[in-house]
Design an enzyme around this catalytic site. Structure first.
Site, PDB file in Angstrom:
ATOM      1  N   VAL A   1       0.852  -1.193   0.000  1.00  0.00           N
ATOM      2  CA  VAL A   1       0.000   0.000   0.000  1.00  0.00           C
ATOM      3  C   VAL A   1       0.892   1.249   0.000  1.00  0.00           C
ATOM      4  CG1 VAL A   1      -1.752   1.298   1.263  1.00  0.00           C
ATOM      5  CG2 VAL A   1      -1.870  -1.215   1.163  1.00  0.00           C
ATOM      6  N   LYS A   2       0.665   2.066  -1.029  1.00  0.00           N
ATOM      7  CA  LYS A   2       1.487   3.274  -1.192  1.00  0.00           C
ATOM      8  C   LYS A   2       0.741   4.454  -0.587  1.00  0.00           C
ATOM      9  CE  LYS A   2       4.291   5.026  -5.019  1.00  0.00           C
ATOM     10  NZ  LYS A   2       4.271   5.141  -6.491  1.00  0.00           N
ATOM     11  N   LEU A   3       1.407   5.136   0.330  1.00  0.00           N
ATOM     12  CA  LEU A   3       0.792   6.244   1.071  1.00  0.00           C
ATOM     13  C   LEU A   3       1.648   7.492   0.915  1.00  0.00           C
ATOM     14  CD1 LEU A   3       0.479   4.254   4.429  1.00  0.00           C
ATOM     15  CD2 LEU A   3      -1.453   4.829   2.948  1.00  0.00           C
TER      16      LEU A   3
END
Ligand code: G3P
Length: 214
Positions: free
Chosen positions: A82-84
């Site tokens: 998951v890219k945040l």
């Protein structure tokens, strides 16, 4: 050094995968917008081709919503990361998701202390954008070097993923500094294998061989 391809284009991803050296894929909202396909559908297609980490960026900007969106993305496949965004809300979301065993990639990192903070929150990857720093007259690879020093000083396990790589010189500098991973366009992956003396050498070898043996 791990090599990821930075694209949401399935044809390019397959071509990079066929090289046999591809470790993962990064995507972002701009890259998926170019494809004109549902983000979740494309991520599932990518994960069928590539078994290494595939970064899926959240659209939400507030921590609670990022966590919910991240959990949904993580259900797509076991290799989704998951890219945040590297913001205060992103930091909070990183900590919650990391504690739950969901890998995170903290994107849009432009200064070394951002990288230190997300490492403390348990990020799996941090993405310093080197090309975009060069664009505004700063030194992108210097950022990679500073993060490397900080991570080595304290034994942080977060991997440095050099992003926004525009050409082989960026890649060479990142490799010399010791970035753990680099994500780059397919074009730059292929450029890394180019040298005019390799091409002219092959031509000479084949011409000599043909002259001697027909
Ligand atoms: O990996 C980040 C990348 O997609 C951004 O690259 O060239 O738009 O700065 P660029």
């Amino acid at each position: 050094m791990e090599i990821y391809v930075d694209t949401a284009n399935l044809v390019e991803i397959k071509e990079a995968h066929e090289l046999g050296i591809l470790d993962g894929v990064t995507t972002n909202p701009s890259l998926i917008a170019k494809e004109g396909i549902d983000y979740g559908v494309r991520l599932a297609e990518i994960c069928e081709v590539v078994s290494g980490p595939v970064s899926a960026e959240v659209i939400a900007t507030e921590a609670k919503a990022m966590i919910a969106e991240g959990k949904e993305r993580a259900k797509i496949a076991s290799n989704i990361v998951v890219k945040l965004p590297t913001t205060v809300d992103g930091l909070k979301a990183c900590k919650v998701l990391s504690d739950e065993g969901i890998k995170t990639n903290m994107t849009l990192c432009f200064q070394p202390l951002q990288a230190m903070m997300v490492a403390k929150a348990g990020a799996y990857l941090v993405s310093p954008f080197i090309g975009r720093l060069d664009d505004i007259g700063e030194d992108g690879t210097e950022l990679i070097a500073r993060i490397r020093t900080i991570y080595d000083n304290y034994g942080f396990e977060t991997k440095i993923l050099a992003a926004s790589i525009r050409h082989p010189k960026h890649m060479l500098e990142c490799a010399m500094i010791g970035a753990d991973v680099a994500t780059l366009p397919l074009k730059v992956i292929k450029q890394m294998m180019n040298h005019p003396l390799t091409d002219s050498g092959i031509e000479t070898f084949l011409a000599d061989y043909a002259k001697a043996f027909g």
